[in-house]
Motif scaffolding. Structure first.
Motif, PDB file in Angstrom:
ATOM      1  N   ILE A 290       0.854  -1.329  -0.070  1.00 10.47           N
ATOM      2  CA  ILE A 290       0.068  -0.037  -0.064  1.00 10.47           C
ATOM      3  C   ILE A 290       0.744   1.129   0.063  1.00 10.47           C
ATOM      4  N   VAL A 291       0.338   2.297  -0.542  1.00 13.96           N
ATOM      5  CA  VAL A 291       0.954   3.413  -0.775  1.00 13.96           C
ATOM      6  C   VAL A 291       0.054   4.345  -0.635  1.00 13.96           C
ATOM      7  N   ARG A 292       0.178   5.386   0.468  1.00 17.79           N
ATOM      8  CA  ARG A 292      -0.511   6.558   0.975  1.00 17.79           C
ATOM      9  C   ARG A 292      -0.003   8.048   0.865  1.00 17.79           C
ATOM     10  N   MET A 303      -0.368  25.870  11.046  1.00 17.99           N
ATOM     11  CA  MET A 303       0.864  25.966  10.727  1.00 17.99           C
ATOM     12  C   MET A 303       1.266  25.412   9.462  1.00 17.99           C
ATOM     13  N   GLY A 304       0.521  25.757   8.566  1.00 15.10           N
ATOM     14  CA  GLY A 304       0.792  25.472   7.117  1.00 15.10           C
ATOM     15  C   GLY A 304       0.256  24.341   6.610  1.00 15.10           C
ATOM     16  N   ASP A 305       0.424  23.901   5.254  1.00  9.43           N
ATOM     17  CA  ASP A 305       0.223  22.580   4.659  1.00  9.43           C
ATOM     18  C   ASP A 305       1.477  21.809   4.680  1.00  9.43           C
ATOM     19  N   ASP A 306       0.904  20.369   4.838  1.00 14.81           N
ATOM     20  CA  ASP A 306       2.065  19.546   4.685  1.00 14.81           C
ATOM     21  C   ASP A 306       1.634  18.142   4.099  1.00 14.81           C
ATOM     22  N   SER A 307       2.454  17.238   3.620  1.00 15.78           N
ATOM     23  CA  SER A 307       2.187  15.942   3.299  1.00 15.78           C
ATOM     24  C   SER A 307       3.270  15.077   3.430  1.00 15.78           C
ATOM     25  N   ALA A 308       3.052  13.803   3.620  1.00 15.27           N
ATOM     26  CA  ALA A 308       4.206  12.684   3.706  1.00 15.27           C
ATOM     27  C   ALA A 308       3.602  11.411   3.142  1.00 15.27           C
ATOM     28  N   LEU A 309       4.757  10.720   3.070  1.00  8.75           N
ATOM     29  CA  LEU A 309       4.436   9.410   2.235  1.00  8.75           C
ATOM     30  C   LEU A 309       4.345   8.463   3.254  1.00  8.75           C
ATOM     31  N   GLY A 310       3.173   7.452   3.039  1.00  5.08           N
ATOM     32  CA  GLY A 310       2.989   6.413   3.935  1.00  5.08           C
ATOM     33  C   GLY A 310       3.157   5.062   3.062  1.00  5.08           C
ATOM     34  N   TYR A 311       3.529   3.969   3.604  1.00  9.13           N
ATOM     35  CA  TYR A 311       3.551   2.617   2.972  1.00  9.13           C
ATOM     36  C   TYR A 311       3.435   1.614   3.875  1.00  9.13           C
ATOM     37  N   GLY A 312       3.299   0.342   3.183  1.00  9.34           N
ATOM     38  CA  GLY A 312       3.362  -0.715   4.103  1.00  9.34           C
ATOM     39  C   GLY A 312       3.305  -2.038   3.279  1.00  9.34           C
ATOM     40  N   LEU A 313       3.823  -3.005   3.825  1.00 10.35           N
ATOM     41  CA  LEU A 313       3.528  -4.459   3.091  1.00 10.35           C
ATOM     42  C   LEU A 313       3.388  -5.408   4.047  1.00 10.35           C
ATOM     43  N   LEU A 343      -7.476  -1.765  14.718  1.00  9.06           N
ATOM     44  CA  LEU A 343      -8.688  -0.706  15.044  1.00  9.06           C
ATOM     45  C   LEU A 343      -7.803   0.535  15.370  1.00  9.06           C
ATOM     46  N   ASN A 344      -7.001   0.900  14.506  1.00  9.89           N
ATOM     47  CA  ASN A 344      -6.191   2.199  14.971  1.00  9.89           C
ATOM     48  C   ASN A 344      -5.711   2.323  16.084  1.00  9.89           C
ATOM     49  N   ILE A 345      -4.753   1.580  16.483  1.00 10.78           N
ATOM     50  CA  ILE A 345      -4.193   1.314  17.751  1.00 10.78           C
ATOM     51  C   ILE A 345      -3.413   2.584  17.988  1.00 10.78           C
ATOM     52  N   VAL A 346      -2.713   3.043  17.283  1.00 10.21           N
ATOM     53  CA  VAL A 346      -1.959   4.272  17.215  1.00 10.21           C
ATOM     54  C   VAL A 346      -2.109   5.081  15.742  1.00 10.21           C
ATOM     55  N   ASN A 347      -1.773   6.205  15.723  1.00 18.08           N
ATOM     56  CA  ASN A 347      -2.285   7.006  14.500  1.00 18.08           C
ATOM     57  C   ASN A 347      -1.239   6.943  13.286  1.00 18.08           C
ATOM     58  N   ASP A 348      -1.752   7.698  12.278  1.00 15.16           N
ATOM     59  CA  ASP A 348      -0.804   7.561  11.031  1.00 15.16           C
ATOM     60  C   ASP A 348       0.518   8.270  11.193  1.00 15.16           C
ATOM     61  N   ALA A 349       0.173   9.523  11.841  1.00 12.74           N
ATOM     62  CA  ALA A 349       1.666  10.187  11.931  1.00 12.74           C
ATOM     63  C   ALA A 349       1.398  11.201  13.068  1.00 12.74           C
ATOM     64  N   ALA A 350       2.687  11.960  13.591  1.00 13.07           N
ATOM     65  CA  ALA A 350       2.393  13.001  14.531  1.00 13.07           C
ATOM     66  C   ALA A 350       3.041  14.188  13.787  1.00 13.07           C
ATOM     67  N   LEU A 351       2.583  15.476  14.532  1.00 11.57           N
ATOM     68  CA  LEU A 351       3.022  16.544  13.924  1.00 11.57           C
ATOM     69  C   LEU A 351       4.315  17.109  14.718  1.00 11.57           C
ATOM     70  N   ASP A 352       5.307  17.757  14.165  1.00 15.09           N
ATOM     71  CA  ASP A 352       6.398  18.344  14.745  1.00 15.09           C
ATOM     72  C   ASP A 352       6.339  19.557  15.147  1.00 15.09           C
ATOM     73  N   ASN A 356       5.327  19.928  10.499  1.00 13.13           N
ATOM     74  CA  ASN A 356       5.624  18.743   9.358  1.00 13.13           C
ATOM     75  C   ASN A 356       4.994  17.475   9.999  1.00 13.13           C
ATOM     76  N   LEU A 357       4.504  16.567   9.311  1.00 19.15           N
ATOM     77  CA  LEU A 357       4.043  15.428   9.654  1.00 19.15           C
ATOM     78  C   LEU A 357       5.359  14.099   9.714  1.00 19.15           C
ATOM     79  N   ASP A 358       5.120  13.596  10.578  1.00 23.26           N
ATOM     80  CA  ASP A 358       6.295  12.643  10.937  1.00 23.26           C
ATOM     81  C   ASP A 358       5.433  11.135  11.182  1.00 23.26           C
ATOM     82  N   PRO A 359       5.257  10.365   9.939  1.00 22.42           N
ATOM     83  CA  PRO A 359       4.955   8.961   9.884  1.00 22.42           C
ATOM     84  C   PRO A 359       5.384   7.989  11.141  1.00 22.42           C
ATOM     85  N   ILE A 360       4.427   7.414  11.572  1.00 23.03           N
ATOM     86  CA  ILE A 360       4.727   6.559  12.702  1.00 23.03           C
ATOM     87  C   ILE A 360       4.999   5.021  12.012  1.00 23.03           C
TER      88      ILE A 360
END
Length: 450
Positions: A290-292, A303-313, A343-352, A356-360
């Motif tokens: 998956i690519v997100r 704090m402005g707009d931001d995007s980050a890449l998520g992925y998984g196998l 069931l969403n134990i943790v979130n996709d990303a945190a905000l620094d 900026n988004l920091d994927p978990i």
């Protein structure tokens, strides 16, 4: 072919009526020939023989047609029986109804706090909701029929040789309604709603990133929840043999600077999933990627707009052992997969601090073995594990670091489609600060599938 089978009774009845007309004409012809034989006593022997032979041929054809008529009647009866069992037809559409009725009686206790009465956290295991840091509870007992499920399907012959199908599914889980005091009434919810035509699926169903066929049998709603990819959402999916490619609903879930959870709602690109399924020699395997595109906008935090890449196998499957036993497994790893795991134990990303988004990063998995003691009795033993690499400086230390569970059950099927099972489960959750809490559950379930 489905449409043709739906039209079969009408076609057969029309053919039967046609045979009746032909029989009437043939019988009239035979009667005329007999009258000619009686009336023409002076006819020579050869002419009488010719007429008699003609009458014999006509009677033979009549007998054959009577047989065809009987065959058609039997065919009509057979098709009608199949429609009674597999649904019913109206015009060129076949309708089917299915589902199951399930009663769950469960008793659970937690070591780190009381789960609220009437909460869905007492209906089934939600790893991220296991209490931590509070007083131990006693054993709390609940009865529920909320998992009862109804499915409705259609299949329509559109004249192309490929049926157009639809599937709608509802149950009563995770919905508001009457309390346990009086009515125990719960609102229905939409689980799945999709249509398929040839290689295409459009609608809401299990994420292509999830392999439902690898899930072990459990009395709990999911079972190996901490280590399971679990998500239903709208999508467009293309399938070609074992290959599947899908674009699915995006949704970015962010841990805020104060440790809260925010659904950003600013996604612009769908989640893209590629999957391959293999089956053969008692083995079924699935590999999925998956690519997100994770996104936030200025109106979320200012704090402005931001995007980050998520992925998984994810690799999962089922391996047959002996005549009926099987081993099931799943292993998943990736960055920014939060809402897809457990069931969403943790979130996709945190905000620094710079917005900026920091994927978990997470990894998870489960393993399960099912054994048949005899034709009517079987057991499953399973365990699962989840771990998150949280950026603690951004998320704080009150978020989940790891979670795991294990269960064992015994299921008895006294008759076809009826299961009665008992299960013991132990689950645990640990926070980043080192504190942990556990949950124990004993569950008795009865399910009748129709």
């Amino acid at each position: 072919m489905v449409g043709a089978s739906c039209l079969m009774p009408a076609t057969a009845l029309a053919q039967e009526a046609s045979i009746e007309d032909r029989l009437d004409r043939l019988e009239a012809l035979v009667s005329g020939l007999v009258e000619r034989l009686d009336a023409q006593q002076d006819i020579d022997a050869q002419q009488q023989a010719d007429i008699a032979a003609t009458a014999d041929l006509v009677m033979a054809e009549t007998t054959q047609m009577r047989g065809e008529q009987a065959d058609l009647a039997a065919q009509v009866e057979t098709v009608s029986e199949e429609q009674d069992r597999d649904g019913f037809g109206i015009g060129n559409t076949r309708f089917t109804l299915g589902g199951y009725v399930k009663l769950d009686a469960l008793s659970l206790r937690t070591s780190g706090g009381q789960l609220p009465d009437g909460s869905i956290t007492r209906d089934f295991l939600i790893p991220g909701a296991i209490p931590v840091g509070g007083e131990a509870s006693g054993w709390d007992t609940d009865f529920s029929a909320r998992q009862t499920r109804v499915t409705f399907g259609t299949s329509t012959d559109v004249g192309t040789g490929t049926p157009l199908r639809s599937h709608i599914e509802i149950d009563f889980m995770v919905t508001p309604g009457g309390d346990e005091r009086i009515s125990n009434s719960y609102e229905p919810r939409l689980r799945q709603a999709y249509l398929t035509y040839g290689d295409w699926l459009l609608g809401q169903t299990w994420s292509t990133f999830q392999n439902v066929g690898a899930l072990p049998e459990s009395m709990d709603f999911i079972g190996t929840t901490p280590g399971t990819v679990f998500d239903r959402q709208p999508m467009v999916r293309y399938t070609n043999g074992g290959l599947q490619v899908a674009v699915e609903q995006p949704e970015t879930v962010v841990t805020t600077p104060t440790g809260g959870r925010l659904l950003a709602g600013d996604d612009t690109m769908p989640d893209v999933v590629v999957r391959y399924n293999y089956a053969g020699d008692g083995v079924s395997l699935t590999a999925a990627g998956i690519v997100r595109s994770l996104n936030i906008a200025d109106d979320d935090f200012g704090m402005g707009d931001d995007s980050a890449l998520g992925y998984g196998l994810s690799l999962s499957g089922r391996i047959g052992i002996g005549e009926r036993d099987d081993f099931r497994f799943m292993g998943t790893v990736g960055d920014g997969l939060g809402r897809y795991i457990g069931l969403n134990i943790v979130n996709d990303a945190a905000l620094d601090l710079d917005g900026n988004l920091d994927p978990i990063f997470t990894y998870s998995g489960f393993a399960a073995f099912r054994h048949f003691w005899d034709d009517n009795l079987r057991s499953t033993i399973a365990g699962s594990y989840f771990r998150a690499d949280n950026p603690v400086m951004l998320t704080g230390n009150q978020v989940t670091d790891e979670s795991w569970n294990a269960f064992v059950n015994l299921v008895y099927s006294p008759v076809s489609r009826l299961d009665v099972g008992i299960e013991y489960m132990y689950a645990e959750r640990q926070l980043e600060d080192g504190r942990s809490g556990n949950l124990q559950k004993i569950q008795l379930s009865t399910r009748y599938a129709f």
